[in-house]
Design an enzyme around this catalytic site. Structure first.
Site, short mmCIF file in Angstrom:
data_model
loop_
_atom_site.label_atom_id
_atom_site.label_comp_id
_atom_site.label_asym_id
_atom_site.label_seq_id
_atom_site.Cartn_x
_atom_site.Cartn_y
_atom_site.Cartn_z
N ARG A 15 33.36 37.39 47.59
CA ARG A 15 34.68 37.42 46.75
C ARG A 15 35.81 36.67 47.62
NH1 ARG A 15 32.37 38.28 42.79
NH2 ARG A 15 32.07 40.26 41.77
N HIS A 18 33.04 29.84 41.00
CA HIS A 18 32.43 31.01 40.64
C HIS A 18 31.22 31.18 39.75
CE1 HIS A 18 33.66 35.62 41.02
NE2 HIS A 18 32.38 35.30 40.94
P1 NDP Z 1 25.15 45.81 46.96
O1 NDP Z 1 26.22 46.82 46.38
O2 NDP Z 1 23.83 45.85 46.22
O3 NDP Z 1 24.95 45.50 48.34
C1 NDP Z 1 26.21 45.49 49.33
C2 NDP Z 1 25.50 45.15 50.68
O4 NDP Z 1 26.82 45.03 51.62
C3 NDP Z 1 24.63 46.41 51.32
O5 NDP Z 1 23.80 45.98 51.95
C4 NDP Z 1 25.66 47.08 52.20
O6 NDP Z 1 25.19 47.61 53.10
C5 NDP Z 1 26.64 45.94 52.70
N1 NDP Z 1 27.74 46.41 53.15
C6 NDP Z 1 29.04 46.76 52.41
N2 NDP Z 1 30.02 47.13 53.10
C7 NDP Z 1 29.73 46.76 54.32
C8 NDP Z 1 30.29 46.92 55.58
N3 NDP Z 1 31.51 47.34 55.98
N4 NDP Z 1 29.49 46.36 56.75
C9 NDP Z 1 28.32 46.03 56.77
N5 NDP Z 1 27.58 45.64 55.45
C10 NDP Z 1 28.38 46.26 54.33
O7 NDP Z 1 26.03 44.52 46.27
P2 NDP Z 1 25.25 43.13 45.68
O8 NDP Z 1 24.05 42.66 46.63
O9 NDP Z 1 24.70 43.54 44.04
O10 NDP Z 1 26.44 42.05 45.61
C11 NDP Z 1 27.09 42.14 46.72
C12 NDP Z 1 28.46 41.10 46.44
O11 NDP Z 1 27.80 39.88 45.87
C13 NDP Z 1 29.14 41.58 45.10
O12 NDP Z 1 30.05 42.62 45.43
C14 NDP Z 1 29.96 40.28 44.77
O13 NDP Z 1 31.17 40.29 45.82
C15 NDP Z 1 28.89 39.00 45.16
N6 NDP Z 1 28.58 38.54 44.04
C16 NDP Z 1 28.83 37.30 43.81
C17 NDP Z 1 28.35 36.47 42.76
C18 NDP Z 1 28.87 35.02 42.50
O14 NDP Z 1 28.46 34.45 41.52
N7 NDP Z 1 29.51 34.36 43.49
C19 NDP Z 1 27.34 37.28 41.76
C20 NDP Z 1 26.87 38.54 42.01
C21 NDP Z 1 27.60 39.12 43.36
P3 NDP Z 1 24.33 49.04 52.95
O15 NDP Z 1 22.97 48.60 52.31
O16 NDP Z 1 24.19 49.70 54.31
O17 NDP Z 1 25.10 50.07 51.95
#
Ligand code: NDP
Length: 309
Positions: free
Chosen positions: A224, A272
């Protein structure tokens, strides 16, 4: 069942209406202006909803994001106290993985230089670099990051991933915490951001972060816009510390025409577009969530509002 489609930026009303009608013709999907009885609204489908708008519906049972991320919804300080749901689409994760792989190879094989050379009609081979010599770091090992990590590992890239908690992923070294992040940044040649936007990750990609990255590394920013301090990235590239960056998300979208990223030789801009869910999947998952909420059953894909994702 009645829903409201609330979006500050998207004009997808007709497509969503068609998708919902195809799923269930008895469901009414209103725009906020078209709602005559706010008390009859059961669910909201939202993308960057104007703050305060969702509290207008006193019997709202669930709010669904049209995307994988929910930061745009959780940002509303007056968000009603109802479950917030995100879209989860395995196909979207595969599409994201391919998009990420393309950018890794763009950097690894220096297509930026070949494009420059072609413009000048220069025939010059760049040193070949194998996948095994290109370590990829992935921030976030969720639905998106885990698939990208596994696909890259399968192609022979050494892959290190960063998550909040430990996990097993075939072929992927998983690190956690601030020490884990430092280790990853020191080793990654290509760094992919697939974190959700939360209070903890906002502004993470700043000058200190770039200074910790391996010299010559390349950023692939798919998360993001507010993850990245844009001026700090420009300084890190202009100083020669980073090779460059592929950016799909921005602080302000659409990226303003006067923004320095557009014309910067080290920056690749995409609008995006890395990977979307289809309107059909949005309709199906939103209705599944709304039906579960209305009947008091467990709702799929509810986010943890405290964690922010
Ligand atoms: P998920 O919620 O499935 O996964 C998030 C991951 O980030 C998890 O592994 C989580 O760790 C990790 N995480 C969160 N906070 C922290 C932190 N503070 N420190 C370390 N690791 C952290 O999300 P998605 O994979 O579905 O999507 C991720 C992001 O990708 C979306 O929120 C969006 O911002 C972006 N996105 C962008 C798109 C685009 O077209 N550009 C399309 C789709 C998504 P844990 O597993 O341990 O909880």
């Amino acid at each position: 069942m009645n829903g409201v489609l609330v979006s500050a930026t998207l004009k997808l009303d007709r497509l969503f209406r068609q998708a919902f009608a195809a799923e269930d013709s008895s469901v009414e999907l209103f725009s906020p202006e078209g709602v005559r009885d706010p008390a009859a609204i059961d669910f909201a489908l939202a993308w960057r909803p104007p703050h305060g708008i969702l509290k207008r519906y006193p019997n709202l049972k669930v709010v669904c994001s049209i995307a994988a991320g929910v930061d745009n919804i959780l940002a509303d300080p007056e968000l009603p106290n109802v479950p917030v749901v995100r879209m989860v689409d395995p196909e979207q994760a595969e599409t994201m993985a391919l998009f990420v792989i393309w950018h890794v190879i763009w950097y690894q094989r220096r297509f930026d230089l070949y494009l420059e050379q072609q413009a000048k009609r220069v025939w010059q081979r760049q040193p070949q670099r194998s996948a095994g010599e290109t370590t990829v770091g992935i921030l976030g090992l969720g639905r998106m990051g885990a698939v990208a990590a596994e696909r890259l590992a399968g192609l022979g890239y050494p892959v290190i991933g960063w998550a909040r908690g430990p996990r097993e992923l075939p072929g992927v070294e998983v690190v956690t915490g601030s020490e884990g992040l430092k280790t990853l940044l020191a080793r990654a040649d290509a760094l992919v951001n697939l974190l959700p936007l939360t209070a903890e990750t906002n502004g993470l990609l700043d000058a200190d972060f770039f200074a910790t990255m391996k010299p010559g590394a390349y950023l692939i920013q798919m998360g993001r816009g507010p993850h990245l301090v844009e001026t700090d990235l420009l300084s890190a590239i202009d100083s020669g510390h980073l090779t460059g960056a592929s950016l799909d998300v921005f602080e302000e979208e659409p990226l303003p025409p006067e923004h320095a990223f557009w014309a910067h030789p080290g920056v690749l801009v995409t609008p995006h577009c890395a990977s979307d869910v289809t309107t059909g999947l949005v309709a199906a998952q939103t209705l599944a969530a709304a039906r579960a909420a209305v009947s008091g059953r467990p709702i799929p894909n509810v986010v943890d509002k405290t964690a922010g994702y």
